[in-house]
Design a protein around this motif. Structure first.
Motif, mmCIF file in Angstrom:
data_model
loop_
_atom_site.group_PDB
_atom_site.id
_atom_site.type_symbol
_atom_site.label_atom_id
_atom_site.label_comp_id
_atom_site.label_asym_id
_atom_site.label_seq_id
_atom_site.Cartn_x
_atom_site.Cartn_y
_atom_site.Cartn_z
ATOM 1 N N ARG A 78 23.305 -4.638 30.002
ATOM 2 C CA ARG A 78 23.874 -5.589 29.049
ATOM 3 C C ARG A 78 25.226 -6.151 29.473
ATOM 4 N NH1 ARG A 78 20.365 -2.688 26.559
ATOM 5 N NH2 ARG A 78 21.205 -1.096 27.904
ATOM 6 N N HIS A 156 36.262 0.728 26.917
ATOM 7 C CA HIS A 156 35.289 -0.348 27.129
ATOM 8 C C HIS A 156 35.716 -1.479 26.179
ATOM 9 C CE1 HIS A 156 31.771 -2.440 28.184
ATOM 10 N NE2 HIS A 156 30.852 -1.501 28.039
ATOM 11 N N ARG A 189 32.872 5.961 25.865
ATOM 12 C CA ARG A 189 34.073 5.105 25.943
ATOM 13 C C ARG A 189 34.047 3.994 24.894
ATOM 14 N NH1 ARG A 189 32.175 3.433 31.958
ATOM 15 N NH2 ARG A 189 30.198 2.455 31.432
ATOM 16 N N THR A 190 32.838 3.611 24.436
ATOM 17 C CA THR A 190 32.788 2.513 23.457
ATOM 18 C C THR A 190 33.435 2.944 22.144
ATOM 19 O OG1 THR A 190 30.630 3.029 22.467
ATOM 20 C CG2 THR A 190 30.590 1.724 24.479
ATOM 21 N N PRO A 288 25.705 0.674 21.112
ATOM 22 C CA PRO A 288 26.039 -0.151 22.280
ATOM 23 C C PRO A 288 24.860 -0.291 23.241
ATOM 24 C CG PRO A 288 27.060 2.021 22.481
ATOM 25 C CD PRO A 288 26.448 1.956 21.105
HETATM 26 C C1 NCD Z 1 27.746 1.637 27.055
HETATM 27 C C2 NCD Z 1 28.600 2.000 28.258
HETATM 28 O O1 NCD Z 1 28.284 1.638 29.395
HETATM 29 O O2 NCD Z 1 29.609 2.636 28.008
HETATM 30 N N1 NCD Z 1 26.781 0.655 27.319
HETATM 31 C C3 NCD Z 1 27.164 -0.666 27.298
HETATM 32 O O3 NCD Z 1 28.106 -1.085 27.935
HETATM 33 N N2 NCD Z 1 26.444 -1.456 26.480
HETATM 34 C C4 NCD Z 1 27.184 2.826 26.364
HETATM 35 C C5 NCD Z 1 26.324 3.801 27.124
HETATM 36 O O4 NCD Z 1 26.112 3.704 28.326
HETATM 37 O O5 NCD Z 1 25.841 4.723 26.451
#
Ligand code: NCD
Length: 329
Positions: A78, A156, A189-190, A288
């Motif tokens: 994504r 993030h 991190r999100t 996420p």
């Molecule tokens: C997240 C990430 O990479 O931190 N994904 C993302 O960017 N949509 C969450 C995850 O990997 O679980």
């Protein structure tokens, strides 16, 4: 040979208004801590305009002639493809480096050297890296803007911005909401970035996780400084009925030092239609993504499931950020 120009305003042309009113022109996006409420309103205003423009015309030439490097040292679907799509929808071009093992990184090139190379060819660098602080290091060496697309278990920021934008577009406000974060709050991190951004608003936050995956103490104290209390639970049942936003996360297998610990907590929570019987009618469920079992696919048809819409909001936020750091918004 020096690569020019230096970090900072470079373009004399600003179609969306006066260049002096482009507050992010030439800036790095490294951490959510760099934003004020005012900044966020500005970003979401631009993102909303991007949403309308995409609906109306699909693509347009705001960033024609600009090039973005997408430098990913960790897997991504994504984040990388939405940044690519964002740049292309704005008429710009992209150098994608997803397989760093095929680049000079595999010959032992350092991150500072890699970014100083790329910035000779591009106008902005989007970086994902397994180490906390990698984007800050890259930004110290790069003259062109660096955007942090995830630095290990650190931050993030662009995900947190799109998460907040999702809440605003879906529920119309942030103030006064109860947000419940569920799952791996230690390594995710999100949620680290989102908790901090939410603390700029008058929200209530519930943190639900297994004992070994609790939100780090430094993040809890940062949000407490903003007078937000984070209530901690191991069981979702206590937090769910009052929740307006249920933010589910994946247990981050790749971050565990001891895989036996992962095995114990990997299936700690699963959201099913049964779980949602105790939830508000107007609640939204976010994630996420990728998910690996923590939300059953039987939930996907529930109108409260916002995680697929959330990905689309990410496109508009990333379009806004690219336009802003390149001085076009
Ligand atoms: C997240 C990430 O990479 O931190 N994904 C993302 O960017 N949509 C969450 C995850 O990997 O679980």
């Amino acid at each position: 040979m020096e690569c020019l120009p230096a970090k900072g305003p470079v373009s004399p042309h600003l179609p969306f208004g006066d260049q002096r009113s482009a507050p992010f022109y030439g800036k790095d996006i490294l951490s959510v801590k760099q934003f004020t409420r005012e900044d966020l309103e500005y970003i979401f205003g631009v993102a909303h305009e991007m949403r309308e423009m995409v609906a109306r015309v699909g693509s347009f030439d705001l960033l024609k002639g600009k090039i973005m490097a997408s430098l990913f040292y960790e897997p991504s679907t994504r984040t990388s493809s939405s940044f690519l799509s964002a740049m292309k929808r704005l008429g710009g071009d992209v150098i994608p480096i997803n397989e760093v093992r095929y680049s000079s990184v595999s010959k032992g090139e350092s991150l500072p050297d890699t970014v100083r190379t790329l910035e000779c060819y591009v106008d902005v660098i989007v970086l994902r890296h397994p180490e906390v602080g990698a984007s800050a290091l890259a930004a110290r060496y790069a003259r062109k803007p660096v955007i942090n697309a995830g630095d290990g278990v650190g931050e993030h920021p662009t995900q947190a911005l799109l998460d907040l934008f999702t809440i605003i577009e879906e529920l119309g406000r942030v103030q006064g909401l109860t947000v419940t974060m569920l799952g791996d709050l230690k390594y995710g991190r999100t949620v680290h970035s989102l908790a901090y951004l939410l603390s700029l608003y008058g929200v209530k936050i519930n943190f639900v996780s297994p004992e070994i995956l609790k939100m780090p103490a430094d993040i809890l104290s940062q949000i407490e400084e903003k007078e937000i209390t984070g209530a901690e639970f191991t069981d979702l049942d206590q937090a769910l009925p009052e929740t307006d936003v249920l933010y589910v996360t994946r247990v981050q297998k790749e971050r565990f030092e001891d895989i036996a610990e992962y095995e114990i907590v990997k299936n700690a929570y699963t959201i099913t239609p049964e779980t949602l019987k105790a939830a508000k009618e107007q609640m939204i469920i976010m994630h996420p993504l990728p998910r690996v079992g923590e939300i059953s696919i039987a939930v996907d048809d529930d109108p409260r499931a916002a995680y697929f819409r959330q990905m689309e909001y990410g496109l508009y936020v990333r379009m806004a950020l690219l336009a802003m750091v390149l001085g076009k918004a």
